[in-house]
Structures are given as structure tokens and as C-alpha cells.
Design a protein around this motif. Structure first.
Motif, PDB file in Angstrom:
ATOM      1  N   LEU A   1     -17.681  -6.961  24.370  1.00  0.00           N
ATOM      2  CA  LEU A   1     -17.600  -6.770  25.819  1.00  0.00           C
ATOM      3  C   LEU A   1     -18.978  -6.447  26.403  1.00  0.00           C
ATOM      4  O   LEU A   1     -19.346  -6.962  27.461  1.00  0.00           O
ATOM      5  CB  LEU A   1     -16.595  -5.667  26.158  1.00  0.00           C
ATOM      6  CG  LEU A   1     -15.133  -6.008  25.878  1.00  0.00           C
ATOM      7  CD1 LEU A   1     -14.274  -4.758  25.964  1.00  0.00           C
ATOM      8  CD2 LEU A   1     -14.642  -7.077  26.827  1.00  0.00           C
TER       9      LEU A   1
ATOM     10  N   VAL B   1     -13.469  -9.782  32.354  1.00  0.00           N
ATOM     11  CA  VAL B   1     -13.852 -10.323  31.051  1.00  0.00           C
ATOM     12  C   VAL B   1     -12.624 -10.450  30.153  1.00  0.00           C
ATOM     13  O   VAL B   1     -12.405 -11.488  29.517  1.00  0.00           O
ATOM     14  CB  VAL B   1     -14.928  -9.449  30.375  1.00  0.00           C
ATOM     15  CG1 VAL B   1     -15.149  -9.870  28.931  1.00  0.00           C
ATOM     16  CG2 VAL B   1     -16.233  -9.504  31.151  1.00  0.00           C
TER      17      VAL B   1
ATOM     18  N   ARG C   1     -20.862  -9.661  26.720  1.00  0.00           N
ATOM     19  CA  ARG C   1     -20.424 -10.468  27.863  1.00  0.00           C
ATOM     20  C   ARG C   1     -20.956  -9.901  29.171  1.00  0.00           C
ATOM     21  O   ARG C   1     -21.386 -10.652  30.047  1.00  0.00           O
ATOM     22  CB  ARG C   1     -18.893 -10.523  27.920  1.00  0.00           C
ATOM     23  CG  ARG C   1     -18.222 -11.383  26.889  1.00  0.00           C
ATOM     24  CD  ARG C   1     -18.307 -12.887  27.178  1.00  0.00           C
ATOM     25  NE  ARG C   1     -17.899 -13.274  28.509  1.00  0.00           N
ATOM     26  CZ  ARG C   1     -16.659 -13.558  28.896  1.00  0.00           C
ATOM     27  NH1 ARG C   1     -15.667 -13.495  28.022  1.00  0.00           N
ATOM     28  NH2 ARG C   1     -16.404 -13.914  30.139  1.00  0.00           N
TER      29      ARG C   1
END
Length: 106
Positions: free
Chosen positions: A21, A9, A24
Motif C-alpha cells: 500500500l 487503492v 502504491r
């Protein structure tokens, strides 16, 4: 595999912070990752030199800790990513035929 996913990522972004994060990872299908798991993984990546950390202003709130992948992290992502791809291919070969049989029975 969480550290490898985090490096993947971060390789796609200039920098990111923990909550982004998590978003994602969730969008990618890893919805069960909790903050209590995420932040220790990020700390380990920082300690080993795979990510750099900097504090930045938050959007209307307290400061945020931003993470950025380093060259060490990129090397780890390349090496472990290649190893993971080989492992996944091997597992796919061993179980793929049986999985196809099981889907045919459904």
C-alpha cells in the motif's frame, strides 16, 4: 485524506498488505506517507468496518497482515469520494484563475 486514499487503492485490488500500500501511495505521488502514519489509519479503517484483515503467509518470511475493502468501505469511498470531488472542484474554481495568472508570470 489518507483513509480515503487507502480505500481507493484497496478498491482496485482483491487484497493488499501495508508495504505494498505504501508503494502504491508513493507511485501515486504521496511519497511522504510513513509507516507510522499508515498503520494507525489502517487500524481505524478496520475498527470502523471499512476493511477486513486476514493473516497470510509472507514471501519467504513472517506472515503478513492483508487488508481487503468491505461493502462499508466501498460505501464510504463512494460518499466521501463524491464529497472530495465537489470540494476539489470548488477550490479549483476559486483558485484556478489565480494559479493560471501565477503560471503566466513564471
Amino acid at each position: 485524506m489518507l483513509p480515503l486514499c487507502l480505500l481507493g487503492v484497496l478498491a482496485d485490488e482483491e487484497r493488499s498488505y501495508g508495504y505494498a500500500l505504501l508503494g502504491r501511495l508513493t507511485d501515486a505521488g504521496l511519497a511522504n506517507v510513513k509507516a507510522a502514519t499508515l498503520y494507525p489509519a489502517l487500524t481505524r479503517l478496520e475498527e470502523e468496518g471499512s476493511v477486513d484483515v486476514e493473516w497470510g503467509a509472507g514471501e519467504g518470511g513472517p506472515g503478513r497482515k492483508y487488508y481487503r475493502i468491505t461493502e462499508t468501505g466501498r460505501a464510504r469511498l463512494r460518499d466521501e469520494g463524491a464529497a472530495w470531488a465537489r470540494f476539489a472542484a470548488t477550490v479549483g474554481t476559486l483558485v484556478g484563475e489565480h494559479a493560471d495568472e501565477a503560471e503566466g508570470r513564471s
